[in-house]
Scaffold this motif. Structure first.
Motif, PDB file in Angstrom:
ATOM      1  N   VAL A 221       0.945  -1.280  -0.097  1.00 12.49           N
ATOM      2  CA  VAL A 221      -0.045   0.010  -0.103  1.00 12.49           C
ATOM      3  C   VAL A 221       0.807   1.192  -0.012  1.00 12.49           C
ATOM      4  N   ARG A 222       0.643   2.021  -0.905  1.00 10.05           N
ATOM      5  CA  ARG A 222       1.537   3.350  -1.009  1.00 10.05           C
ATOM      6  C   ARG A 222       0.633   4.436  -0.479  1.00 10.05           C
ATOM      7  N   GLU A 223       1.372   5.749  -0.645  1.00  8.52           N
ATOM      8  CA  GLU A 223       1.022   7.019  -0.088  1.00  8.52           C
ATOM      9  C   GLU A 223       0.677   7.912  -1.561  1.00  8.52           C
ATOM     10  N   PRO A 224      -0.245   8.759  -1.488  1.00  8.20           N
ATOM     11  CA  PRO A 224      -0.699   9.479  -2.584  1.00  8.20           C
ATOM     12  C   PRO A 224       0.503   9.845  -3.709  1.00  8.20           C
ATOM     13  N   ASP A 225       1.445  10.554  -2.899  1.00  3.50           N
ATOM     14  CA  ASP A 225       2.670  11.266  -3.796  1.00  3.50           C
ATOM     15  C   ASP A 225       3.509  10.187  -4.331  1.00  3.50           C
ATOM     16  N   GLU A 226       3.482   8.877  -3.894  1.00  8.19           N
ATOM     17  CA  GLU A 226       3.967   7.883  -4.779  1.00  8.19           C
ATOM     18  C   GLU A 226       3.369   7.584  -5.659  1.00  8.19           C
ATOM     19  N   VAL A 227       2.137   7.602  -5.962  1.00  8.91           N
ATOM     20  CA  VAL A 227       1.181   7.199  -6.951  1.00  8.91           C
ATOM     21  C   VAL A 227       1.325   8.347  -7.848  1.00  8.91           C
ATOM     22  N   ARG A 228       1.446   9.562  -7.557  1.00  6.87           N
ATOM     23  CA  ARG A 228       1.668  10.656  -8.274  1.00  6.87           C
ATOM     24  C   ARG A 228       2.812  10.599  -9.032  1.00  6.87           C
ATOM     25  N   ALA A 229       3.828   9.975  -8.535  1.00  8.58           N
ATOM     26  CA  ALA A 229       5.083   9.750  -9.432  1.00  8.58           C
ATOM     27  C   ALA A 229       5.106   8.922 -10.709  1.00  8.58           C
ATOM     28  N   PHE A 230       4.146   8.181 -10.658  1.00  8.76           N
ATOM     29  CA  PHE A 230       3.652   7.229 -11.906  1.00  8.76           C
ATOM     30  C   PHE A 230       3.360   8.135 -13.099  1.00  8.76           C
ATOM     31  N   PHE A 231       2.755   9.224 -12.689  1.00  8.73           N
ATOM     32  CA  PHE A 231       2.380  10.065 -13.697  1.00  8.73           C
ATOM     33  C   PHE A 231       3.284  11.351 -14.120  1.00  8.73           C
ATOM     34  N   ALA A 232       4.357  11.204 -13.730  1.00 10.32           N
ATOM     35  CA  ALA A 232       5.523  12.195 -14.010  1.00 10.32           C
ATOM     36  C   ALA A 232       5.781  12.600 -15.182  1.00 10.32           C
ATOM     37  N   GLY A 233       5.472  14.000 -15.761  1.00 11.13           N
ATOM     38  CA  GLY A 233       5.830  14.206 -17.058  1.00 11.13           C
ATOM     39  C   GLY A 233       4.433  14.099 -17.989  1.00 11.13           C
ATOM     40  N   LEU A 234       3.432  13.459 -17.639  1.00 14.02           N
ATOM     41  CA  LEU A 234       2.311  13.249 -18.243  1.00 14.02           C
ATOM     42  C   LEU A 234       1.097  14.212 -17.962  1.00 14.02           C
ATOM     43  N   ASP A 235       0.413  14.428 -19.062  1.00 10.38           N
ATOM     44  CA  ASP A 235      -0.823  15.460 -19.097  1.00 10.38           C
ATOM     45  C   ASP A 235      -2.029  14.786 -18.501  1.00 10.38           C
ATOM     46  N   VAL A 236      -2.133  15.064 -17.206  1.00 11.55           N
ATOM     47  CA  VAL A 236      -3.233  14.525 -16.372  1.00 11.55           C
ATOM     48  C   VAL A 236      -4.556  15.078 -16.910  1.00 11.55           C
ATOM     49  N   VAL A 237      -5.717  14.512 -16.882  1.00  8.65           N
ATOM     50  CA  VAL A 237      -6.780  14.637 -17.131  1.00  8.65           C
ATOM     51  C   VAL A 237      -7.715  15.186 -15.904  1.00  8.65           C
ATOM     52  N   GLU A 238      -8.226  16.376 -16.170  1.00  3.89           N
ATOM     53  CA  GLU A 238      -9.253  16.960 -15.237  1.00  3.89           C
ATOM     54  C   GLU A 238     -10.290  15.762 -14.680  1.00  3.89           C
ATOM     55  N   PRO A 239     -10.475  15.632 -13.320  1.00  4.58           N
ATOM     56  CA  PRO A 239     -10.051  16.336 -12.356  1.00  4.58           C
ATOM     57  C   PRO A 239      -8.912  16.251 -11.512  1.00  4.58           C
ATOM     58  N   GLY A 240      -7.903  15.570 -12.202  1.00  5.94           N
ATOM     59  CA  GLY A 240      -6.683  15.315 -11.747  1.00  5.94           C
ATOM     60  C   GLY A 240      -6.717  14.030 -10.809  1.00  5.94           C
ATOM     61  N   LEU A 241      -5.540  14.025  -9.868  1.00  4.84           N
ATOM     62  CA  LEU A 241      -5.443  12.575  -9.227  1.00  4.84           C
ATOM     63  C   LEU A 241      -6.288  12.752  -7.907  1.00  4.84           C
ATOM     64  N   VAL A 242      -6.919  11.857  -7.760  1.00  2.00           N
ATOM     65  CA  VAL A 242      -8.024  11.773  -6.473  1.00  2.00           C
ATOM     66  C   VAL A 242      -8.287  10.843  -6.277  1.00  2.00           C
ATOM     67  N   ASP A 243      -9.148  10.598  -4.952  1.00  2.00           N
ATOM     68  CA  ASP A 243      -9.963   9.507  -4.521  1.00  2.00           C
ATOM     69  C   ASP A 243     -11.002   9.023  -5.648  1.00  2.00           C
TER      70      ASP A 243
END
Length: 272
Positions: A221-243
């Motif tokens: 089980v990871r923390e949110p910032d660790e999951v955010r790292a999987f998207f590094a450099g990519l164009d995240v679609v709205e509403p972004g990274l969320v629950d």
């Protein structure tokens, strides 16, 4: 064979819990055994909201497939770690919108493979690939003639990355995501979410329980910032990274007092 990889066999082990069968049990499915249900009960003792999260995650998957098709014209889906068909699966959702949609499922659970052989045999637009999701070259070789590489592909990693441990080689989940992104045609999408928790006791407790129960078929089980790292450099679609309950919900999301406080399914979508 490395730690966390299943041996190449189609034997169904009814003595060791399977992540795919546990997920099926949490969703009220029938493709599971007592050992899976016992492991689910133990898991619920650590994280009581687990069953709710499984349902939220399934609803997120349905919304993602529908929105990608209706708003972005996606007709090709590569579903990594697809699991068992407890409820509407990707091909049912996508082909219900457009029967020409193509879906490739990837999983190395023998029960998933058996289901695919028997149930999808007459569906020419759906295939099941028996492979570890980290074996990108093997997977893309098998979909080389299945997908139209001039059209976008949605690569799905929905509630599966917590099954993969961090590594220092090309089996590391970050390395896997980078490989897949690099191989997809322009205009494709990455869909990714996994279980996260701000509570170290939940992260460590679930990780230890699942690692023991599944014989090492688990990551963490990871923390949110660790999951955010999987998207590094990519164009995240709205509403972004969320629950995931907050990602384009069909109905009003639950108020704070009705939300899980132990862990959540967290992630989103990026366009390549």
């Amino acid at each position: 064979m490395t730690r966390g990889e299943k041996p190449p066999t189609h034997h169904i082990d009814m003595t060791t819990p399977s992540v795919a069968r546990m997920y099926d049990a949490l969703l009220g499915g029938v493709y599971n055994y007592r050992v899976d249900r016992d492991a689910c009960n133990e898991l619920l003792g650590i994280a009581p909201s687990t069953q709710l999260l499984a349902r939220n995650n399934r609803a997120f998957l349905k919304r993602v497939v529908r929105i990608l098709h209706e708003e972005h014209g996606v007709r090709q889906f590569l579903d990594h770690g697809s699991g068992l068909p407890t409820q509407e699966n990707v091909h049912e959702i996508a082909q219900g919108l457009d029967e020409g949609c193509r879906v490739a499922y990837v999983d190395n659970d023998p029960m998933v493979h058996a289901y695919g052989r028997t149930t999808l045999a007459e569906n020419d637009n759906t295939i099941v690939i028996d492979a570890d999701m980290r074996h990108t070259s093997t997977i893309f070789k098998q979909v080389e003639d299945f997908f139209d590489w001039q059209e976008p592909v949605a690569a799905l990693f929905v509630s599966v990355l917590h099954c993969l441990e961090d590594r220092s080689d090309d089996l590391d989940p970050h390395a896997m995501i980078a490989r897949v992104v690099d191989r997809l045609p322009p205009g494709s999408f990455l869909v990714l979410c996994q279980l996260v928790s701000e509570d170290p006791a939940v992260r460590d407790g679930v990780t230890m329980l699942m690692d023991r129960a599944t014989g090492g078929q688990w990551g963490r089980v990871r923390e949110p910032d660790e999951v955010r790292a999987f998207f590094a450099g990519l164009d995240v679609v709205e509403p972004g990274l969320v629950d995931v309950v907050d990602w384009r919900p069909d109905t009003p999301p639950p108020p704070p007092e009705l939300r899980a406080t132990d862990w959540v399914e967290w992630g989103g979508i990026a366009r390549l």
